[in-house]
Design a protein around this motif. Structure first.
Motif, mmCIF file in Angstrom:
data_model
loop_
_atom_site.group_PDB
_atom_site.id
_atom_site.type_symbol
_atom_site.label_atom_id
_atom_site.label_comp_id
_atom_site.label_asym_id
_atom_site.label_seq_id
_atom_site.Cartn_x
_atom_site.Cartn_y
_atom_site.Cartn_z
ATOM 1 N N SER A 1 -3.367 5.691 -2.019
ATOM 2 C CA SER A 1 -3.394 4.233 -2.060
ATOM 3 C C SER A 1 -3.944 3.735 -0.742
ATOM 4 O O SER A 1 -3.381 4.040 0.316
ATOM 5 N N TYR A 2 -5.047 2.970 -0.796
ATOM 6 C CA TYR A 2 -5.670 2.478 0.427
ATOM 7 C C TYR A 2 -6.047 1.009 0.295
ATOM 8 O O TYR A 2 -6.346 0.521 -0.797
ATOM 9 N N GLN A 3 -6.081 0.341 1.444
ATOM 10 C CA GLN A 3 -6.547 -1.032 1.495
ATOM 11 C C GLN A 3 -7.975 -1.061 1.995
ATOM 12 O O GLN A 3 -8.316 -0.424 2.993
ATOM 13 N N GLU B 1 0.831 -1.205 0.000
ATOM 14 C CA GLU B 1 0.000 0.000 0.000
ATOM 15 C C GLU B 1 0.864 1.253 0.000
ATOM 16 O O GLU B 1 0.624 2.195 -0.759
#
Length: 528
Positions: A130-132, A120
């Motif tokens: 950018s993310y989970q 990430e």
């Protein structure tokens, strides 16, 4: 009770509901659940040969349509491979959404397939965010956030990763698309009437026009005409103002003597441009007069160029409102002076990279005006970016910001996918072409009529020239090239090596009508 399906399936259905028709990517064991629902959702998938190619295809598609380009990649190396394309999309303000799988657990386990220390965070270095997603709701919310931000903010690449087990788990369908699709960016600290007054009294008004100004074409042209302004275009802004406009200095901002022109201005308006290093190649434009900046991105309004008046607005909104306040004026710019300066810059280009202008003009003679062109980092494109008359905006795409090699071919494939009934062309150098030559296979599979201009000067000529100018003995600038003609044919593509300008024109005309891609191999030895 609402039907459930694996989350990977639901994500594809959600994207289709949000208007996504094409996805670029490569399937793998970690992201196969994302592929389970593609055909069911009615989405077309374009199989790339390398994830970097998939990213560039998504980029090219987005530039051609104005819609987001979407790519599916696997955990670890798949994401790493596409990061170069994400960086290019970020720097050039292109809406690219990358969805990847990720491992369920990384802190307590080592030695897993495709494992990275922090996937990430790695992606975050080259994109907007950018993310989970750790739940179905989070995945849906992040997708909608990305799509809404593409419409309402400066477009930049974004990344969403979903754990493998979550992709496989059952989930309810995503909520229906929100009706709140976009919000207009208002005028912040904007005295548009003040700008109108400044342009009315200016003797030497000057506009610097970037790619972000394309949507304001009609209003901007009226504004420029009304106040008698001269203008410069960035490479991305070419075509917004007519090429043959008598007060258009063209895309010559990077010419050092353009600073002398800037010094003549008594009011400068920079619209839809970062005024980045790759636009100017100097830290100051050279002006001493007030600078008005119009941009959707507040960051640009507070950068090193320090606008005297910062207007946070979409170009089309600002120009529409400016027209209401503008009074026609009489500027002192002379068309003859502009024409002379353009001739000087053209001569400089010829001296720096001799012989290329004539080849560029032979090529342009047979390229349709509505062709969309994707170029790579190569001297042929550098020259063309300065001298090729663009009759419409957003039809020449060059990887200016990140400056990556290997862009042209896969991006052109994405563009041709988006515009199947309109002409598309790629321009690459011998070295950069080999970064993504494998994507010829994708173009052949798709049956795309895609002329690929391959400029082979047998070396990294731009680097060699730079080394010489820095008094460095050139080294590591020559590599053994393959037989490009045979290589193209091995992929099933057409290939031709014109020896004269007449043969070049014939080859390009035939390539636009072919039933597959055509590599048109050019060397500096081609004759008029």
């Amino acid at each position: 009770m609402q039907e459930t399906k694996p989350l990977g399936v639901q994500i594809s259905h959600m994207l289709k509901d949000r208007g996504v028709d094409v996805i670029f990517g490569i399937p793998g064991v970690h992201n196969q659940e994302m592929y389970r629902g593609i055909e069911e959702a009615g989405i077309r998938h374009i199989l790339a040969r390398h994830e970097q190619g998939a990213g560039f295809m998504a980029d090219g598609y987005a530039r051609a349509t104005g819609k987001p380009g979407v790519a599916y990649v696997i955990t670890g190396p798949g994401l790493c491979n596409i990061m170069t394309a994400m960086g290019q999309a970020y720097s050039d303000s292109i809406p690219v959404l990358v969805l990847s799988s990720c491992l369920d657990e990384t802190a307590a386990r080592r030695g897993q397939l495709h494992q990275m220390l922090d996937q990430e965070a790695a992606a975050r270095t080259v994109c907007d965010w950018s993310y989970q997603a750790n739940s179905a709701k989070a995945a849906y919310d992040l997708v909608d956030r990305a799509l809404v931000e593409f419409k309402t903010q400066r477009a930049r690449s974004k990344h969403i990763q979903v754990p493998i087990t979550l992709l496989e788990s059952q989930a309810s369908a995503a909520p229906r698309q929100s009706r709140i699709l976009a919000k207009l960016i208002g005028m912040l600290n904007a005295d548009i009437s003040g700008l109108g007054a400044a342009l009315t009294v200016a003797s030497y008004p000057l506009f610097v026009i970037g790619g972000g100004a394309a949507a304001s074409l009609e209003a901007l042209r009226k504004v420029v005409r009304a106040c008698g302004a001269a203008c410069f275009e960035t490479y991305a802004g070419r075509g917004v103002i007519a090429w043959d406009d008598p007060l258009n200095f063209g895309s010559a901002l990077a010419r050092p003597s353009s600073a002398q022109v800037m010094a003549q201005a008594d009011c400068i308006v920079a619209i839809g441009t970062e005024l980045a290093e790759v636009d100017l190649w100097r830290n100051h434009m050279g002006h001493e007069c007030p600078l008005y900046r119009i941009d959707i991105d507040p960051e640009c309004l507070a950068d090193e160029h320090r606008a005297d008046v910062a207007i946070n607005a979409r170009a089309e909104d600002a120009m529409a409102r400016l027209l209401e306040t503008l009074t026609p004026s009489s500027s002192l710019w002379q068309a003859s002076d502009v024409a002379h300066q353009r001739d000087v810059w053209r001569a400089e280009t010829e001296v720096e990279r001799p012989g290329i202008i004539a080849i560029v003009e032979a090529l342009r003679a047979v390229v349709p005006e509505n062709a969309m062109i994707y170029s790579d980092m190569t001297q042929f494109a550098y020259v063309a970016n300065e001298v090729w008359p663009m009759t419409r905006p957003k039809h020449w795409h060059h990887p200016s910001g990140f400056g990556t090699l290997g862009y042209a071919l896969p991006a052109a494939i994405g563009g041709a996918t988006a515009r199947p009934s309109h002409p598309t062309m790629a321009i690459a150098g011998d070295y950069g072409f080999q970064y993504s030559v494998q994507e010829l296979g994708a173009a052949v599979e798709l049956g795309q009529a895609l002329p690929i201009i391959l400029w082979d000067n047998g070396k990294l000529k731009e680097i060699e020239d730079s080394m010489r100018s820095a008094q460095i003995a050139p080294n590591a600038v020559i590599a053994k090239n393959p037989d490009f003609m045979s290589l193209a044919k091995a992929y099933g593509a057409n290939a031709v090596a014109p020896a004269t300008f007449a043969e070049l024109r014939q080859a390009v005309t035939e390539a636009f009508a072919a039933d597959g891609p055509t590599v048109i191999y050019l060397t500096p030895e081609i004759r008029a």
